[in-house]
Scaffold this active site. Structure first.
Site, PDB file in Angstrom:
ATOM      1  N   PRO A 124       0.896  -1.309   0.033  1.00  0.00           N
ATOM      2  CA  PRO A 124      -0.206   0.180   0.162  1.00  0.00           C
ATOM      3  C   PRO A 124       0.765   1.349  -0.139  1.00  0.00           C
ATOM      4  O   PRO A 124       0.202   2.384  -0.243  1.00  0.00           O
ATOM      5  CB  PRO A 124      -0.734  -0.150   1.354  1.00  0.00           C
ATOM      6  CG  PRO A 124      -0.051  -0.835   2.045  1.00  0.00           C
ATOM      7  CD  PRO A 124       0.811  -2.009   1.196  1.00  0.00           C
ATOM      8  N   GLY A 135       7.749  -5.554   0.492  1.00  0.00           N
ATOM      9  CA  GLY A 135       8.832  -5.885   1.290  1.00  0.00           C
ATOM     10  C   GLY A 135       8.691  -6.490   2.785  1.00  0.00           C
ATOM     11  O   GLY A 135       7.428  -6.933   2.611  1.00  0.00           O
ATOM     12  N   ASP A 136       9.225  -6.458   3.589  1.00  0.00           N
ATOM     13  CA  ASP A 136       8.939  -6.918   5.041  1.00  0.00           C
ATOM     14  C   ASP A 136       8.012  -6.489   5.581  1.00  0.00           C
ATOM     15  O   ASP A 136       7.173  -6.846   6.147  1.00  0.00           O
ATOM     16  CB  ASP A 136      10.648  -6.882   5.716  1.00  0.00           C
ATOM     17  CG  ASP A 136      11.585  -7.587   5.235  1.00  0.00           C
ATOM     18  OD1 ASP A 136      11.366  -8.727   4.822  1.00  0.00           O
ATOM     19  OD2 ASP A 136      12.732  -7.126   5.368  1.00  0.00           O
ATOM     20  N   GLY A 137       7.881  -5.064   5.396  1.00  0.00           N
ATOM     21  CA  GLY A 137       6.398  -4.405   6.063  1.00  0.00           C
ATOM     22  C   GLY A 137       5.313  -4.877   5.626  1.00  0.00           C
ATOM     23  O   GLY A 137       4.325  -5.094   6.137  1.00  0.00           O
ATOM     24  N   VAL A 158       4.960  -8.020   4.122  1.00  0.00           N
ATOM     25  CA  VAL A 158       4.763  -9.391   4.785  1.00  0.00           C
ATOM     26  C   VAL A 158       4.312  -9.303   6.340  1.00  0.00           C
ATOM     27  O   VAL A 158       3.339  -9.898   6.415  1.00  0.00           O
ATOM     28  CB  VAL A 158       6.149  -9.894   4.412  1.00  0.00           C
ATOM     29  CG1 VAL A 158       6.172 -11.132   5.445  1.00  0.00           C
ATOM     30  CG2 VAL A 158       6.731 -10.384   3.159  1.00  0.00           C
ATOM     31  N   ASP A 186      13.910 -23.272  13.614  1.00  0.00           N
ATOM     32  CA  ASP A 186      14.594 -24.249  14.872  1.00  0.00           C
ATOM     33  C   ASP A 186      13.533 -24.043  16.100  1.00  0.00           C
ATOM     34  O   ASP A 186      14.134 -24.597  17.084  1.00  0.00           O
ATOM     35  CB  ASP A 186      16.039 -23.811  14.993  1.00  0.00           C
ATOM     36  CG  ASP A 186      16.060 -22.325  15.606  1.00  0.00           C
ATOM     37  OD1 ASP A 186      15.193 -21.624  15.789  1.00  0.00           O
ATOM     38  OD2 ASP A 186      17.316 -21.838  15.706  1.00  0.00           O
ATOM     39  N   LEU A 201      13.435 -21.630  17.897  1.00  0.00           N
ATOM     40  CA  LEU A 201      13.957 -20.539  18.961  1.00  0.00           C
ATOM     41  C   LEU A 201      14.324 -19.027  18.240  1.00  0.00           C
ATOM     42  O   LEU A 201      14.264 -19.081  16.962  1.00  0.00           O
ATOM     43  CB  LEU A 201      15.611 -20.985  19.324  1.00  0.00           C
ATOM     44  CG  LEU A 201      15.436 -22.418  20.136  1.00  0.00           C
ATOM     45  CD1 LEU A 201      16.961 -22.747  20.178  1.00  0.00           C
ATOM     46  CD2 LEU A 201      14.990 -22.294  21.455  1.00  0.00           C
ATOM     47  N   ASP A 209       9.388  -1.648  10.740  1.00  0.00           N
ATOM     48  CA  ASP A 209       8.375  -0.635  11.024  1.00  0.00           C
ATOM     49  C   ASP A 209       8.483  -0.664  12.682  1.00  0.00           C
ATOM     50  O   ASP A 209       8.479  -1.524  13.430  1.00  0.00           O
ATOM     51  CB  ASP A 209       6.956  -0.985  10.313  1.00  0.00           C
ATOM     52  CG  ASP A 209       7.272  -1.035   8.939  1.00  0.00           C
ATOM     53  OD1 ASP A 209       7.774  -0.006   8.474  1.00  0.00           O
ATOM     54  OD2 ASP A 209       6.296  -1.709   8.223  1.00  0.00           O
TER      55      ASP A 209
END
Length: 301
Positions: free
Chosen positions: A9, A65-67, A69, A222, A224, A278
């Site tokens: 967005p 990107g990661d935001g 996601v 994993d 963790l 973020d």
């Protein structure tokens, strides 16, 4: 297969907004029914994605990107609905952890259509007001959250290089901050650190900031999390250590401590935590692991 494709967005450039269209076209050539979801804000996009999931989809994909996601995983955690990523954001660290090549729309879409999936961990942030949120890569606090503040305010350059510039600029005012960090280690032991720190970072994945390997041994499968604590040192010394951070060899530096943990609580007055690039809330924050909470599409081996 029916997919809801969430477009970033915040994207404004033609190349980035066009990535969702290109991905949708590629998926349709594979016979995947694809509907693009895109609101005028993160909140509107989240509501539209929720409606699409409730209406019934087999998978969700994001072009961003990661935001972007992180926006999607709030709805997907624990559902078994798989997530595909078209990595067109600034950092793309979670996509890199899954073996997706940055900005390669066609390859990423092909991986979704091929249907190979992997169950990975997520991290969960618990705020003192009782609200909770998931993240996929790294929660940063201290020096690195201030770097995020600066990097997010920059309009140039794009990509990971903006983080490098922000790091160098933040060195000018670098100082330790009082922290209390309590954590449960991998073997169940409980530990407490009360000290001035430059930063305290909780990682589900290896990298943040567009590829900086802050927790080089982290593995999102994993069960963790990796806790990285950095004690103060002179600016000149820390500046000389930066190349080691970029190589992922900073774990042997005396000022750096790394712990494998199941949960951690971080307290420091006036410090904001950043997750997946973020802001996620002011400290104190508690973070624990959600094992295998997210199913993701990955390239076939």
């Amino acid at each position: 297969m029916r997919i809801a494709l969430l477009a970033n967005p915040a994207a404004r450039s033609g190349a980035r907004t066009g990535a969702a269209m290109r991905a949708a076209e590629r998926l349709r050539t594979h016979g995947v029914q694809t509907a693009i979801v895109s609101g005028g804000s993160a909140l509107e996009s989240s509501e539209l994605l929720r409606a699409a999931i409730d209406a019934g989809v087999d998978a969700v994909a994001v072009a961003g990107g990661d935001g972007t996601v992180r926006l999607a995983i709030q709805h997907l955690a624990g559902t078994g609905i798989p997530l595909g990523i078209i990595p067109t954001g600034t950092g793309n660290d979670f996509a890199a952890a899954l073996g997706l090549r940055e900005l390669d729309v066609e390859t990423a879409a092909d991986a979704i259509a091929a249907g190979t999936t992997l169950d990975v961990d997520l991290a969960r942030v618990l705020r003192d007001d009782g609200t909770a949120e998931h993240f996929a890569t790294v929660l940063a606090s201290g020096f690195d959250s201030r770097v995020n503040d600066r990097a997010n305010a920059m309009t140039w350059p794009r990509g990971g290089s903006r983080y490098t510039i922000a790091i160098l600029r933040e060195f000018v005012t670098l100082a330790g901050m009082p922290y209390v960090v309590e954590f449960e280690s991998a073997d169940g032991a409980r530990e407490r650190v009360e000290s001035d720190l430059v930063m305290a970072t909780v990682a589900n994945g290896r990298t943040y900031g567009g590829g900086i390997p802050i927790s080089p041994d982290a593995d999102p499968t994993d069960g963790l999390l990796d806790l990285v604590l950095v004690r103060p040192a002179g600016r000149a010394r820390l500046l000389r250590l930066l190349p080691r951070v970029y190589r992922g060899t900073h774990g042997t530096v005396p000022e750096v401590a790394m712990h494998r943990v199941r949960s951690v609580r971080i307290v420091s007055p006036g410090v904001t935590g950043y997750a997946d690039g973020d802001p996620i809330g002011a400290l104190p924050l508690t973070v624990d692991v959600a094992p295998r909470a997210l199913r993701v599409f990955i390239p076939a081996v």
